[in-house]
Design an enzyme around this catalytic site. Structure first.
Site, PDB file in Angstrom:
ATOM      1  NE  ARG A 268     -11.924 -47.102  42.306  1.00  0.00           N
ATOM      2  CZ  ARG A 268     -12.910 -46.224  42.142  1.00  0.00           C
ATOM      3  NH1 ARG A 268     -13.423 -45.994  40.965  1.00  0.00           N
ATOM      4  NH2 ARG A 268     -13.372 -45.566  43.182  1.00  0.00           N
TER       5      ARG A 268
ATOM      6  NE  ARG B 102     -20.577 -42.689  46.551  1.00  0.00           N
ATOM      7  CZ  ARG B 102     -19.465 -42.576  45.842  1.00  0.00           C
ATOM      8  NH1 ARG B 102     -19.321 -41.573  44.988  1.00  0.00           N
ATOM      9  NH2 ARG B 102     -18.501 -43.463  45.976  1.00  0.00           N
TER      10      ARG B 102
ATOM     11  NE  ARG C 193     -15.054 -44.895  48.879  1.00  0.00           N
ATOM     12  CZ  ARG C 193     -15.845 -43.816  49.012  1.00  0.00           C
ATOM     13  NH1 ARG C 193     -16.400 -43.539  50.177  1.00  0.00           N
ATOM     14  NH2 ARG C 193     -16.073 -43.044  47.990  1.00  0.00           N
TER      15      ARG C 193
ATOM     16  NE  ARG D   6     -18.311 -38.348  47.798  1.00  0.00           N
ATOM     17  CZ  ARG D   6     -17.510 -38.863  46.885  1.00  0.00           C
ATOM     18  NH1 ARG D   6     -17.122 -38.143  45.861  1.00  0.00           N
ATOM     19  NH2 ARG D   6     -17.095 -40.110  46.980  1.00  0.00           N
TER      20      ARG D   6
ATOM     21  CE  LYS E  88     -12.181 -40.393  40.408  1.00  0.00           C
ATOM     22  NZ  LYS E  88     -11.898 -40.256  41.873  1.00  0.00           N
TER      23      LYS E  88
HETATM   24  P1  AMP Z   1     -16.603 -44.231  42.739  1.00  0.00           P
HETATM   25  O1  AMP Z   1     -17.961 -43.665  42.481  1.00  0.00           O
HETATM   26  O2  AMP Z   1     -15.678 -44.092  41.545  1.00  0.00           O
HETATM   27  O3  AMP Z   1     -15.984 -43.705  44.009  1.00  0.00           O
HETATM   28  O4  AMP Z   1     -16.791 -45.791  42.954  1.00  0.00           O
HETATM   29  C1  AMP Z   1     -17.558 -46.306  44.023  1.00  0.00           C
HETATM   30  C2  AMP Z   1     -17.234 -47.783  44.232  1.00  0.00           C
HETATM   31  O5  AMP Z   1     -17.560 -48.518  43.034  1.00  0.00           O
HETATM   32  C3  AMP Z   1     -15.756 -48.102  44.495  1.00  0.00           C
HETATM   33  O6  AMP Z   1     -15.405 -47.950  45.851  1.00  0.00           O
HETATM   34  C4  AMP Z   1     -15.695 -49.555  44.028  1.00  0.00           C
HETATM   35  O7  AMP Z   1     -16.267 -50.426  44.985  1.00  0.00           O
HETATM   36  C5  AMP Z   1     -16.611 -49.555  42.816  1.00  0.00           C
HETATM   37  N1  AMP Z   1     -15.866 -49.246  41.571  1.00  0.00           N
HETATM   38  C6  AMP Z   1     -15.998 -48.133  40.776  1.00  0.00           C
HETATM   39  N2  AMP Z   1     -15.160 -48.186  39.734  1.00  0.00           N
HETATM   40  C7  AMP Z   1     -14.466 -49.344  39.851  1.00  0.00           C
HETATM   41  C8  AMP Z   1     -13.422 -49.954  39.098  1.00  0.00           C
HETATM   42  N3  AMP Z   1     -12.900 -49.373  38.003  1.00  0.00           N
HETATM   43  N4  AMP Z   1     -12.958 -51.160  39.524  1.00  0.00           N
HETATM   44  C9  AMP Z   1     -13.451 -51.754  40.615  1.00  0.00           C
HETATM   45  N5  AMP Z   1     -14.401 -51.217  41.394  1.00  0.00           N
HETATM   46  C10 AMP Z   1     -14.922 -50.019  41.031  1.00  0.00           C
END
Ligand code: AMP
Length: 192
Positions: free
Chosen positions: A89, A134, A146, A128, A14
């Site tokens: 999400r 991260r 996750r 990555r 993404k």
């Molecule tokens: P991402 O960068 O999209 O993989 O998000 C990293 C982390 O941020 C996720 O594993 C969640 O802990 C949190 N997070 C990101 N977007 C959301 C969302 N829409 N709702 C809840 N937690 C989120």
């Protein structure tokens, strides 16, 4: 204002493909994960709270990410619309997004789903981990959480958006970044 959702499990690409779409269609990219990581880097109270959940591979509360989305819709100017990445999400977030958009005379215009298998998720994320540093990419147990969180809480959105005729999926398990970018752009071109 148009709203497109960039959907897919963690590691689907993404973040990698968002830039090509936003540039071509003059959209603002809003990644809730990136916004949360910025809060952590700035050491805010919200960031400190969110970090514990993110480091465990769990979701942060709906109200936190929804506040970020609303504030973007009310402050960002000069674009044709938004490309939401990592949001919604959960079904609850999707319903709340519908309400947020309806209040502003908008709607979800299309969902671009980048799909990969659980095995590809594991490979991509561990690949990555070094490059992006991260914390939630480095620990195999967190990655598994996750993946579980994706299947239990996020995957049901596929049915939610299919029922509305808004769901468009491409398989990104194979192929170079360039080939996959072309696939993503041609899908988006068809959304109008
Ligand atoms: P991402 O960068 O999209 O993989 O998000 C990293 C982390 O941020 C996720 O594993 C969640 O802990 C949190 N997070 C990101 N977007 C959301 C969302 N829409 N709702 C809840 N937690 C989120």
């Amino acid at each position: 204002m148009k709203t497109f959702i960039l959907f897919g499990p963690p590691g689907a690409g993404k973040g990698t493909h968002a830039g090509a779409i936003t540039q071509k269609y003059n959209l603002r990219h809003i990644s809730t994960g990136e916004l949360l990581r910025a809060e952590i880097a700035a050491g805010t109270k919200l960031g400190i709270e969110a970090k514990k959940l993110m480091d465990a591979g769990s979701l942060v509360p709906d109200s936190v990410v929804e506040g970020m989305i609303e504030s973007a819709y009310d402050t960002v100017k000069g674009v044709e619309g938004f490309l939401l990445d990592g949001f919604p999400r959960t079904i609850r977030q999707a319903q709340d997004l519908d309400a947020i958009l309806q209040k502003r005379g908008a709607k979800v215009d299309g969902v671009i789903s980048l799909m990969i298998s659980d095995d590809t998720i594991r490979k991509r994320i561990s690949g990555r981990a070094l490059a992006e540093g991260r914390a939630d990419d480095a620990d195999p147990e967190v990655i598994e959480n996750r993946i579980r969180t994706y299947h239990s809480q996020t995957e049901p959105l596929i049915g939610y958006y299919k029922a509305q005729g808004k769901y468009h999926e491409i398989d990104l398990n194979e192929g170079s970044i360039e080939v996959n970018r072309a696939k993503v752009l041609s899908l988006v071109a068809g959304l109008g």
